[in-house]
Design a protein around this motif. Structure first.
Motif, PDB file in Angstrom:
ATOM      1  N   SER A   1      49.702  16.437  63.381  1.00  0.00           N
ATOM      2  CA  SER A   1      50.924  15.872  63.953  1.00  0.00           C
ATOM      3  C   SER A   1      50.872  14.357  63.900  1.00  0.00           C
ATOM      4  O   SER A   1      49.789  13.767  63.948  1.00  0.00           O
TER       5      SER A   1
ATOM      6  N   GLU B   1      53.043  11.317  65.769  1.00  0.00           N
ATOM      7  CA  GLU B   1      54.106  10.870  66.665  1.00  0.00           C
ATOM      8  C   GLU B   1      54.530   9.463  66.267  1.00  0.00           C
ATOM      9  O   GLU B   1      53.705   8.556  66.175  1.00  0.00           O
TER      10      GLU B   1
ATOM     11  N   ASP C   1      66.512  14.659  54.097  1.00  0.00           N
ATOM     12  CA  ASP C   1      65.834  15.946  54.290  1.00  0.00           C
ATOM     13  C   ASP C   1      65.336  16.526  52.972  1.00  0.00           C
ATOM     14  O   ASP C   1      65.185  17.741  52.844  1.00  0.00           O
TER      15      ASP C   1
ATOM     16  N   SER D   1      57.088  18.946  58.135  1.00  0.00           N
ATOM     17  CA  SER D   1      58.265  19.110  58.981  1.00  0.00           C
ATOM     18  C   SER D   1      58.476  17.847  59.806  1.00  0.00           C
ATOM     19  O   SER D   1      57.532  17.100  60.061  1.00  0.00           O
TER      20      SER D   1
ATOM     21  N   ASP E   1      60.368  16.814  63.380  1.00  0.00           N
ATOM     22  CA  ASP E   1      61.130  17.124  64.587  1.00  0.00           C
ATOM     23  C   ASP E   1      61.798  15.834  65.040  1.00  0.00           C
ATOM     24  O   ASP E   1      61.172  14.962  65.636  1.00  0.00           O
ATOM     25  N   LYS E   2      63.078  15.701  64.726  1.00  0.00           N
ATOM     26  CA  LYS E   2      63.777  14.447  64.993  1.00  0.00           C
ATOM     27  C   LYS E   2      63.963  14.205  66.483  1.00  0.00           C
ATOM     28  O   LYS E   2      64.017  13.070  66.934  1.00  0.00           O
TER      29      LYS E   2
ATOM     30  N   LYS F   1      61.805  14.924  68.792  1.00  0.00           N
ATOM     31  CA  LYS F   1      60.532  14.457  69.342  1.00  0.00           C
ATOM     32  C   LYS F   1      59.910  13.341  68.524  1.00  0.00           C
ATOM     33  O   LYS F   1      58.823  12.864  68.848  1.00  0.00           O
ATOM     34  N   ASN F   2      60.605  12.937  67.448  1.00  0.00           N
ATOM     35  CA  ASN F   2      60.064  11.898  66.555  1.00  0.00           C
ATOM     36  C   ASN F   2      58.641  12.224  66.126  1.00  0.00           C
ATOM     37  O   ASN F   2      57.747  11.369  66.160  1.00  0.00           O
ATOM     38  N   THR F   3      58.441  13.455  65.742  1.00  0.00           N
ATOM     39  CA  THR F   3      57.102  13.910  65.369  1.00  0.00           C
ATOM     40  C   THR F   3      57.116  14.547  63.990  1.00  0.00           C
ATOM     41  O   THR F   3      57.890  15.459  63.721  1.00  0.00           O
TER      42      THR F   3
END
Length: 127
Positions: A21, A23, A55, A70, A72-73, A75-77
Protein backbone atom coordinates in the motif's frame (compact mmCIF):
# COMPACT_ATOMS: atom_id res chain seq x y z
CA UNK A 1 4.87 18.68 -1.81
CA UNK A 2 3.27 15.27 -2.11
CA UNK A 3 4.25 12.66 0.42
CA UNK A 4 4.00 8.94 -0.19
CA UNK A 5 4.13 6.50 2.70
CA UNK A 6 4.39 2.81 1.96
CA UNK A 7 3.34 -0.20 3.98
CA UNK A 8 3.01 -3.91 3.46
CA UNK A 9 5.54 -6.28 1.98
CA UNK A 10 7.46 -8.89 3.93
CA UNK A 11 8.57 -12.46 3.32
CA UNK A 12 6.64 -15.23 1.63
CA UNK A 13 7.27 -18.55 -0.04
CA UNK A 14 7.05 -18.94 -3.78
CA UNK A 15 3.46 -19.10 -4.94
CA UNK A 16 2.25 -16.93 -2.10
CA UNK A 17 0.71 -13.47 -2.08
CA UNK A 18 1.49 -10.09 -0.60
CA UNK A 19 -0.11 -6.68 -0.75
CA UNK A 20 1.62 -3.32 -0.83
CA UNK A 21 0.00 0.00 0.00
CA UNK A 22 1.06 3.57 -0.63
CA UNK A 23 -0.75 6.37 1.16
CA UNK A 24 -0.51 9.61 -0.79
CA UNK A 25 -0.95 12.91 0.98
CA UNK A 26 -0.86 16.55 -0.08
CA UNK A 27 -1.17 15.64 -3.73
CA UNK A 28 -2.96 18.43 -5.56
CA UNK A 29 -3.09 17.43 -9.20
CA UNK A 30 -6.06 16.27 -11.23
CA UNK A 31 -3.64 14.73 -13.72
CA UNK A 32 -1.22 12.06 -12.60
CA UNK A 33 0.67 8.90 -13.22
CA UNK A 34 1.29 6.67 -10.24
CA UNK A 35 2.64 3.21 -9.97
CA UNK A 36 5.04 0.67 -8.65
CA UNK A 37 8.71 0.16 -9.38
CA UNK A 38 10.82 -2.85 -8.47
CA UNK A 39 14.51 -2.90 -7.63
CA UNK A 40 15.73 -6.49 -7.70
CA UNK A 41 19.15 -7.27 -6.15
CA UNK A 42 21.87 -6.45 -8.64
CA UNK A 43 19.44 -5.09 -11.20
CA UNK A 44 18.19 -1.68 -12.22
CA UNK A 45 15.03 -0.08 -10.96
CA UNK A 46 12.13 -1.17 -13.16
CA UNK A 47 8.63 0.18 -13.50
CA UNK A 48 6.14 -2.71 -13.32
CA UNK A 49 2.62 -1.29 -12.96
CA UNK A 50 1.27 2.17 -13.73
CA UNK A 51 -2.13 3.81 -13.37
CA UNK A 52 -2.99 7.30 -14.59
CA UNK A 53 -5.74 9.86 -14.11
CA UNK A 54 -7.59 8.40 -17.10
CA UNK A 55 -7.76 5.12 -15.14
CA UNK A 56 -5.55 3.59 -17.80
CA UNK A 57 -3.53 0.73 -16.32
CA UNK A 58 -0.47 -0.94 -17.77
CA UNK A 59 1.77 -3.74 -16.59
CA UNK A 60 5.07 -5.09 -17.72
CA UNK A 61 4.98 -8.60 -19.10
CA UNK A 62 6.70 -10.20 -16.11
CA UNK A 63 3.89 -9.28 -13.69
CA UNK A 64 0.84 -9.16 -15.95
CA UNK A 65 -1.79 -11.61 -14.76
CA UNK A 66 -0.15 -11.92 -11.34
CA UNK A 67 -0.10 -8.38 -9.98
CA UNK A 68 -3.00 -5.93 -9.75
CA UNK A 69 -2.60 -2.20 -9.21
CA UNK A 70 -5.45 -0.23 -7.70
CA UNK A 71 -6.15 3.31 -6.58
CA UNK A 72 -8.65 4.07 -3.84
CA UNK A 73 -9.38 7.71 -4.57
CA UNK A 74 -11.46 8.17 -1.43
CA UNK A 75 -8.54 7.06 0.75
CA UNK A 76 -5.78 8.39 -1.52
CA UNK A 77 -4.17 4.99 -1.35
CA UNK A 78 -2.41 3.13 -4.12
CA UNK A 79 -2.28 -0.63 -3.80
CA UNK A 80 -0.46 -3.52 -5.41
CA UNK A 81 -1.82 -7.02 -4.94
CA UNK A 82 0.90 -9.52 -5.77
CA UNK A 83 -0.13 -13.13 -6.38
CA UNK A 84 1.82 -16.22 -7.48
CA UNK A 85 5.04 -14.63 -6.30
CA UNK A 86 8.35 -16.12 -7.38
CA UNK A 87 11.93 -15.53 -6.18
CA UNK A 88 12.53 -13.10 -9.08
CA UNK A 89 10.00 -10.78 -7.45
CA UNK A 90 12.33 -10.30 -4.50
CA UNK A 91 13.59 -6.77 -3.93
CA UNK A 92 12.59 -3.29 -2.96
CA UNK A 93 9.32 -1.87 -4.19
CA UNK A 94 8.69 1.85 -4.55
CA UNK A 95 5.58 3.86 -5.33
CA UNK A 96 6.17 7.08 -7.27
CA UNK A 97 3.79 9.76 -8.47
CA UNK A 98 3.93 12.40 -11.17
CA UNK A 99 1.58 15.32 -11.92
CA UNK A 100 1.69 14.38 -15.60
CA UNK A 101 0.16 11.67 -17.71
CA UNK A 102 2.54 9.59 -19.80
CA UNK A 103 1.30 7.57 -22.72
CA UNK A 104 4.33 5.74 -24.07
CA UNK A 105 6.14 2.86 -22.42
CA UNK A 106 9.40 4.80 -22.47
CA UNK A 107 7.92 7.52 -20.30
CA UNK A 108 5.44 5.61 -18.14
CA UNK A 109 8.11 3.22 -16.92
CA UNK A 110 10.94 5.71 -16.65
CA UNK A 111 11.90 6.57 -13.07
CA UNK A 112 13.14 9.97 -14.26
CA UNK A 113 9.55 10.98 -15.06
CA UNK A 114 8.41 10.70 -11.44
CA UNK A 115 8.96 13.46 -8.95
CA UNK A 116 7.71 12.05 -5.65
CA UNK A 117 8.63 8.66 -4.22
CA UNK A 118 7.70 6.45 -1.31
CA UNK A 119 10.36 5.19 1.07
CA UNK A 120 10.49 1.67 -0.34
CA UNK A 121 9.26 -1.68 0.94
CA UNK A 122 11.15 -4.97 1.00
CA UNK A 123 9.62 -8.10 -0.50
CA UNK A 124 11.42 -11.41 -0.13
CA UNK A 125 10.20 -14.54 -1.90
CA UNK A 126 11.87 -17.80 -0.99
CA UNK A 127 11.86 -20.89 -3.16
Amino acid sequence: QAQLRQSGGGSVQAGGSLRLSCEISEYASYKYCMGWFHKAPGKELEGIAIIDSNDFITYVKSVKGRFTISLDKAKNTLGLQMNRLNPEDTGLYYCPASPNVYYTENTRYSADMYRNWGQGTQVTVSS
